[in-house]
Write a protein that holds these residues in place. Sequence first.
Motif, PDB file in Angstrom:
ATOM      1  N   TRP A 112      18.720  22.592  -9.862  1.00 33.01           N
ATOM      2  CA  TRP A 112      18.019  22.228 -11.205  1.00 33.01           C
ATOM      3  C   TRP A 112      19.255  21.968 -12.242  1.00 33.01           C
ATOM      4  O   TRP A 112      19.265  20.680 -12.752  1.00 33.01           O
ATOM      5  N   HIS A 116      20.545  18.590 -13.682  1.00 33.95           N
ATOM      6  CA  HIS A 116      20.939  18.022 -14.724  1.00 33.95           C
ATOM      7  C   HIS A 116      22.153  17.675 -15.204  1.00 33.95           C
ATOM      8  O   HIS A 116      22.384  16.681 -16.059  1.00 33.95           O
ATOM      9  N   ASP A 120      23.233  14.073 -16.769  1.00 32.48           N
ATOM     10  CA  ASP A 120      24.026  13.929 -17.978  1.00 32.48           C
ATOM     11  C   ASP A 120      25.133  13.028 -17.734  1.00 32.48           C
ATOM     12  O   ASP A 120      25.466  12.513 -18.538  1.00 32.48           O
TER      13      ASP A 120
END
Lengths: 812, 229
Positions: A112, A116, A120
């Motif tokens: 996860w 992320h 980003d």
Amino acid sequence: MGLEALAMDQKGYRRGSFQSSTSDEDMLEIAGASLDFSVADDDPPLYREMGGFSSYNGGGMNGTSTIMDFLEEPLPGVGTYEDFNTIDWVREKSRDRDRHREITSRSKESTWALIHSVSDAFSGWLLMLLIGLLAGSLAGLIDISAHWMTDLKEGVCLAGFWFNHEHCCWKSNTTFMDRDKCPEWMSWSELILGHGEGAFAYILNYFMYVTWALLFSLLAVLLVKGFAPYACGSGIPEIKTILSGFIIRGYLGKWTLIIKTITLVLAVSSGLSLGKEGPLVHVACCCGNILCHLFTKYRKNEAKRREVLSAAAAAGVSVAFGAPIGGVLFSLEEVSYYFPLKTLWRSFFAALVAAFTLRSINPFGNSRLVLFYVEFHMPWHLLELVPFIILGIFGGLWGAFFIRSNIAWCRRRKTTKLGKYPVLEVFVVTAITAVLAFPNEYTRMSTSELISELFNDCGILDSSKLCEYVNDFNSTKGDDLPDRAAGPGVYTAMWQLALALIMKVFITIFTFGMKVPSGLFIPSMAVGAIAGRLLGVAVEQLAYYHHDWPIFSGWCSQGADCITPGLYAMVGAAACLGGVTRMTVSLVVIMFELTGGLEYIVPLMAAAMTSKWVADAIGREGIYDAHIRLNGYPFLEAKEEFSHKTLAMDVMRPRRNDPPLTVITQDSMTVEDVESIINETTYSGYPVVVSRESQRLVGFVLRRDLIISIENARKKQDGIVSTSIIYFTDHSPPLPPSSPSMLKLRSILDLSPFTVTDQTPMEIVVDIFRKLGLRQCLVTHNGKLLGIITKKDVLKHIAQLANQDPDSILFN
Amino acid sequence: MARRLVKCKYAQAPPLSAVRSRYVTEGTSPAGMTPGGTPGREPLELVPAPRIFHLFNDNQLFDFSSNSEDVRCKCICPPYKDHLGHIYNKNISQKDCDCLHVVEPMPVPGPDVEAYCLRCECKYEERSSVTIKVTIIIYLSILGLLLLYMVYLTLAEPILKRRLFGHSQLIQSDEDIGDHQPFANAHDVLARSRSRANVLNKVEYAQQRWKLQVQEQRKSVFDRHVVLS
């Protein structure tokens, strides 16, 4: 002495902080709210909502955490800025690096977190895509609507009211004589009187033209005044200042975007001498700012957001001129302050997407992005550089003249009673413009159309007056026309154009800076294009009648097509634009992308360079810099060199006879002491020292962070009272057990403030401020804290050395 | 997109009749006997109206007009002998966009057709009337809404507020007296709305805060002239 304060009057200051609780972003809202409570007690406080706000708003920094956690997490609002303040680039950039490091280190832990971190990294490009799409669509909307409304001044389409003149006559066959006529399109006199001929019809059309123009401009100024005063003007000076680190809350907000888009169409179609290009940059930047709120990375970091805004400005120019590369260069040369390579690529991508979006909307129905796209490939002769340089000189003179008179007029508006009547001013200027513009067909048409006609090379297919040469059809073959003698139409066009030139030159001075969205590019280009075309026709006729002169005989013999007046118009436009804005590289690239002719780069460069030289010799700054100085924005010009031999100690505060610098000690002051310092002074930050005696520097703490943290601690942390000690060290200082619990504020302390010694030459200090985007810099002597230099001190110093009044040009 | 590009490629090599292909080989372009223009630009120039609006169209949400009317071949023919210059517009497919197909009736007798057509310049143009219509309607409706809202704020709201809260509170709004701008009572309402706390009032609160902001902006732009002058 501490930091230079905002010198706004106390009431305005309070209001300013109230305003900082704007819709710009949620995080700032609470910050503004809490600040309001502490700074302005008599203002209706917003603090009652604050608890509720911060709990739903906390997001990552949840409100249910324990006090210890709360201390570790940054408080909401800490690290944000007030309205009309300058950001600290160094701090923002280091914050972003911290955030990035954290994400990278976490990404190894779980899938996860990995997703992320990938999202980003990708979010910047996604943001660019969204900005491009939105900016392109808005530009399409503006183009289509402005074109339609411009034509609405003259008549209406019966086949569908939403069609403009061109699209109304989409399928009708006509002759050259009445090229503009078709049964579906009715001028107002035809609609009302039933016929379009005669004096009465003319007067009726005249009347309708003026009425519509007045209506449009009135609506525009009322909407601007009623909903978003920040939507007026061109916006480029302010964008420049914002990109350099200044904060104007609400300047790039939702309402500004809506109102600017809507009123821009009204202003352009009212026939005022203004363009849509500058405001489009503002519109694109609004898009960028609004879309930034979708991504945490950009929402919370002012420096990162400014990178996005740089790219958005590129997208704006890209759609304004249909010149993606020109847009990127414009952003680099004219607007941006901090422009790393990554931003360059992102600007490139945003400009590409925006241009593609606009192209797929196809606003003009000619598969081009601008109305005045031209395409010709006539060669030019080396000797023609002489008239091109003359055009450059003209452009420089006009640019300098325009800047002087426009600034004088704007100063008058700023300081005298004239500024009290913005609506009346717009009304009067529109009335004068419309009344003068209608009789002359070159001012009656929209400025973009005028430029397009002037740029156009007269072929055999053109039937405008400007192309009414004495034709000899027997000798022509295909499209290749030789230079010909001018017919009566050309002579009429010449004096009409001369009148149009005079009108544009003067009316633009009064138009730019009115309280409607107004760009400068199109009117300056029009002035240059008219002058260029006049000169071009003159040279053409000279060469035609005197082709036996030695200067012409080599390359311009009889029957040859050697002079292209359209090219002169183009060069003239570039020269005037260059004289006003002082752009060089981006200007030439924009012009070259407009024309698609590589062979005209040298003439354009020659003209742009000459005009810059001439204009720079008369007045130092371009129109945007002049407006920045007029308004006194704290903008540190990166292009100029600082060449005086002053030292840091001459500039720093406190001065020789001033009381000593206000400092906070690291572990001996109570909450009450700090609060009294905050209340007694207006500085926006305080140095932290080991002790008053030693004056050894520990770090720097910002006023806003201090206020928010103390406020928060008083409410949420047990045992914090006025006599609690505030400490900035790692471990709490030893104190008797009876004393109240202490407040640790190490998290808000900037441990790496920039310092110079008092003997540092100012040219180095100025360079540091420019290159690093500093907000303040501490001055030490023998390792002891001596004083502080802020950006505003530097600006004041520069102004003083340039013999300007330092107080008048600063933001206050 | 891919489908369109394929179509374009196909259109790039149209089966030309003998006469037409002769015009092409004689190089009368930029007189534009070739459909489109320079071959390099071909795929771009052919991409029809935006896809977003195609979506609307396909959904029959905005079934205004058939899209076939949105293409034209525009031929501009300069004066020739005693014939006046003429502009012909015809709704015709791209591959037929040339003088022979568009100029009807031919103004010159047979032998002169070739000479007449050589001078004509034919351009294939596309537009999307749906886009134009939707854009103008969107624009006008936003403009209308804004104007209505402005009228409401200037005229209707003060009257409503007066009826609801009576005179006294309005007079109390200290510094705003004499300020005849819309939103003049924002401070007042803001203070009041804070005392109640339900969901509906949050909207009003947001609205009031926005009004305050606009008031501030107005002050700094029009009264104090600190920005944008």
